[in-house]
Design a protein around this motif. Structure first.
Motif, mmCIF file in Angstrom:
data_model
loop_
_atom_site.group_PDB
_atom_site.id
_atom_site.type_symbol
_atom_site.label_atom_id
_atom_site.label_comp_id
_atom_site.label_asym_id
_atom_site.label_seq_id
_atom_site.Cartn_x
_atom_site.Cartn_y
_atom_site.Cartn_z
ATOM 1 N N HIS A 28 12.854 6.233 96.469
ATOM 2 C CA HIS A 28 12.233 6.759 97.695
ATOM 3 C C HIS A 28 10.730 6.479 97.709
ATOM 4 O O HIS A 28 10.101 6.510 98.766
ATOM 5 N N LYS A 29 10.164 6.201 96.534
ATOM 6 C CA LYS A 29 8.720 5.987 96.432
ATOM 7 C C LYS A 29 8.332 4.528 96.265
ATOM 8 O O LYS A 29 7.230 4.133 96.629
ATOM 9 N N LYS A 30 9.245 3.718 95.671
ATOM 10 C CA LYS A 30 8.887 2.323 95.383
ATOM 11 C C LYS A 30 10.123 1.472 95.211
ATOM 12 O O LYS A 30 11.229 1.993 95.060
ATOM 13 N N GLY A 31 9.923 0.175 95.210
ATOM 14 C CA GLY A 31 11.018 -0.755 95.019
ATOM 15 C C GLY A 31 11.528 -0.758 93.588
ATOM 16 O O GLY A 31 10.787 -0.416 92.660
ATOM 17 N N VAL A 32 12.771 -1.176 93.423
ATOM 18 C CA VAL A 32 13.384 -1.186 92.095
ATOM 19 C C VAL A 32 12.602 -2.066 91.126
ATOM 20 O O VAL A 32 12.508 -1.755 89.938
ATOM 21 N N ASN A 33 12.000 -3.137 91.628
ATOM 22 C CA ASN A 33 11.241 -4.030 90.756
ATOM 23 C C ASN A 33 9.929 -3.416 90.273
ATOM 24 O O ASN A 33 9.267 -3.981 89.404
ATOM 25 N N LYS A 34 9.548 -2.279 90.796
ATOM 26 C CA LYS A 34 8.325 -1.583 90.376
ATOM 27 C C LYS A 34 8.632 -0.395 89.448
ATOM 28 O O LYS A 34 7.725 0.278 88.977
ATOM 29 N N ILE A 35 9.907 -0.119 89.220
ATOM 30 C CA ILE A 35 10.308 1.018 88.382
ATOM 31 C C ILE A 35 10.441 0.548 86.940
ATOM 32 O O ILE A 35 11.058 -0.474 86.664
ATOM 33 N N THR A 36 9.862 1.318 86.028
ATOM 34 C CA THR A 36 9.987 0.987 84.603
ATOM 35 C C THR A 36 11.007 1.915 83.944
ATOM 36 O O THR A 36 11.256 3.027 84.431
ATOM 37 N N VAL A 37 11.553 1.444 82.846
ATOM 38 C CA VAL A 37 12.500 2.271 82.092
ATOM 39 C C VAL A 37 11.792 3.529 81.594
ATOM 40 O O VAL A 37 12.361 4.624 81.618
ATOM 41 N N SER A 38 10.550 3.395 81.181
ATOM 42 C CA SER A 38 9.797 4.547 80.665
ATOM 43 C C SER A 38 9.664 5.653 81.704
ATOM 44 O O SER A 38 9.931 6.824 81.409
ATOM 45 N N GLU A 39 9.256 5.298 82.929
ATOM 46 C CA GLU A 39 9.086 6.343 83.944
ATOM 47 C C GLU A 39 10.423 6.920 84.387
ATOM 48 O O GLU A 39 10.538 8.112 84.645
ATOM 49 N N LEU A 40 11.459 6.079 84.431
ATOM 50 C CA LEU A 40 12.778 6.570 84.804
ATOM 51 C C LEU A 40 13.300 7.530 83.734
ATOM 52 O O LEU A 40 13.832 8.591 84.051
ATOM 53 N N ALA A 41 13.145 7.170 82.470
ATOM 54 C CA ALA A 41 13.603 8.027 81.377
ATOM 55 C C ALA A 41 12.869 9.369 81.406
ATOM 56 O O ALA A 41 13.481 10.429 81.225
ATOM 57 N N ILE A 73 15.254 12.044 79.519
ATOM 58 C CA ILE A 73 15.960 11.423 78.402
ATOM 59 C C ILE A 73 14.966 10.504 77.700
ATOM 60 O O ILE A 73 13.876 10.259 78.210
ATOM 61 N N ASN A 74 15.343 9.991 76.534
ATOM 62 C CA ASN A 74 14.465 9.006 75.916
ATOM 63 C C ASN A 74 14.924 7.602 76.294
ATOM 64 O O ASN A 74 16.039 7.418 76.775
ATOM 65 N N LYS A 75 14.072 6.634 76.069
ATOM 66 C CA LYS A 75 14.390 5.253 76.454
ATOM 67 C C LYS A 75 15.636 4.748 75.730
ATOM 68 O O LYS A 75 16.432 4.010 76.312
ATOM 69 N N GLY A 76 15.809 5.135 74.481
ATOM 70 C CA GLY A 76 16.981 4.706 73.728
ATOM 71 C C GLY A 76 18.273 5.166 74.388
ATOM 72 O O GLY A 76 19.261 4.421 74.424
ATOM 73 N N THR A 77 18.265 6.369 74.928
ATOM 74 C CA THR A 77 19.446 6.883 75.627
ATOM 75 C C THR A 77 19.729 6.044 76.868
ATOM 76 O O THR A 77 20.879 5.734 77.166
ATOM 77 N N PHE A 78 18.680 5.667 77.576
ATOM 78 C CA PHE A 78 18.859 4.808 78.743
ATOM 79 C C PHE A 78 19.593 3.531 78.341
ATOM 80 O O PHE A 78 20.553 3.116 78.980
ATOM 81 N N TYR A 79 19.127 2.899 77.258
ATOM 82 C CA TYR A 79 19.702 1.621 76.835
ATOM 83 C C TYR A 79 21.114 1.750 76.255
ATOM 84 O O TYR A 79 21.811 0.745 76.114
ATOM 85 N N LEU A 80 21.550 2.962 75.954
ATOM 86 C CA LEU A 80 22.948 3.163 75.571
ATOM 87 C C LEU A 80 23.873 2.964 76.769
ATOM 88 O O LEU A 80 25.046 2.655 76.607
ATOM 89 N N HIS A 81 23.328 3.163 77.962
ATOM 90 C CA HIS A 81 24.132 3.124 79.179
ATOM 91 C C HIS A 81 23.920 1.864 80.017
ATOM 92 O O HIS A 81 24.852 1.397 80.674
ATOM 93 N N TYR A 82 22.697 1.324 80.020
ATOM 94 C CA TYR A 82 22.363 0.190 80.884
ATOM 95 C C TYR A 82 21.494 -0.800 80.130
ATOM 96 O O TYR A 82 20.681 -0.402 79.292
ATOM 97 N N SER A 83 21.616 -2.069 80.482
ATOM 98 C CA SER A 83 20.823 -3.085 79.778
ATOM 99 C C SER A 83 19.379 -3.147 80.288
ATOM 100 O O SER A 83 18.469 -3.479 79.541
ATOM 101 N N ASP A 84 19.173 -2.819 81.560
ATOM 102 C CA ASP A 84 17.832 -2.786 82.140
ATOM 103 C C ASP A 84 17.894 -2.074 83.495
ATOM 104 O O ASP A 84 18.957 -1.607 83.910
ATOM 105 N N ILE A 85 16.779 -1.991 84.164
ATOM 106 C CA ILE A 85 16.699 -1.302 85.468
ATOM 107 C C ILE A 85 17.616 -1.963 86.488
ATOM 108 O O ILE A 85 18.258 -1.285 87.299
#
Length: 197
Positions: free
Chosen positions: A38-51, A56-68
């Motif tokens: 709602h605030k920005k395009g997907v190409n502007k979102i980082t894994v760090s800010e999403l986590a 969650i921590n970044k490692g948990t994100f990567y357990l589920h998805y390879s990237d944004i």
């Protein structure tokens, strides 16, 4: 990665707790993505800010998805399932193909649902190459679930054919052609499902 040995050697109660944690984590990630979209395009979102947003921590994100972008495609697919779940005229597909087609065409031209949808903002539209595929699959699955059409590979292909064709018409034609589109879609339904329609 989840320890499969633990899952396979655990009781069913333990396994369901693990499944529930996975579901909750993915839901938190999905909700965080929607909020950020709602605030920005997907190409502007980082894994760090999403986590951080999903708590969650970044490692948990990567357990589920390879990237944004992997997350975005999974989320887009889920988003279309949710949109299809809200369609209240799918039961007309066999019983009244003309009315079904009218609702599909007129609703598509008159429904501003995509105007405020973060997946379809100008920032994200270039990442939606699979959108029509996901939408057709979700519609086909829902029609099979809500009608007496036997769930066969052939019927699934017929449904995907109808919905991908309808999607192309709706995308590339104008509202002035609505009556003709309605006729083409309903005739196609009747021709492909003659014994049930």
């Amino acid at each position: 990665m989840i320890n499969s040995k633990k899952i396979f050697n655990s009781t069913s109660d333990d396994a369901s707790k693990i499944d529930l944690r996975i579901i909750k984590t993915r839901r938190a990630i999905y909700n965080a993505l929607i909020e950020l979209l709602h605030k920005k395009g997907v190409n502007k979102i980082t894994v760090s800010e999403l986590a951080k947003k999903a708590e969650i921590n970044k490692g948990t994100f990567y357990l589920h998805y390879s990237d944004i972008y992997d997350l975005y495609q999974h989320a887009l697919k889920e988003h279309f399932k949710e949109l299809v779940d809200r369609i209240d005229f799918l039961n007309l597909f066999l019983t009244n193909p003309n009315e079904f087609s009218r609702n599909l065409v007129i609703g598509s031209f008159n429904n501003p649902v995509f105007e405020s949808d973060p997946f379809f903002s100008k920032d994200n539209i270039s990442f939606n190459q699979s959108a029509q595929f996901y939408f057709c699959n979700a519609l086909a699955a829902k029609v099979l679930e809500n009608t007496d059409i036997p769930s066969t590979v052939e019927n699934e292909l017929k449904l995907k054919f109808i919905f991908s064709g309808a999607g192309s018409l709706l995308r590339y034609d104008s509202p002035e052609s609505s009556d003709l589109m309605i006729n083409v879609i309903s005739t196609t339904i009747k021709n492909l499902f003659p014994t049930t329609a």
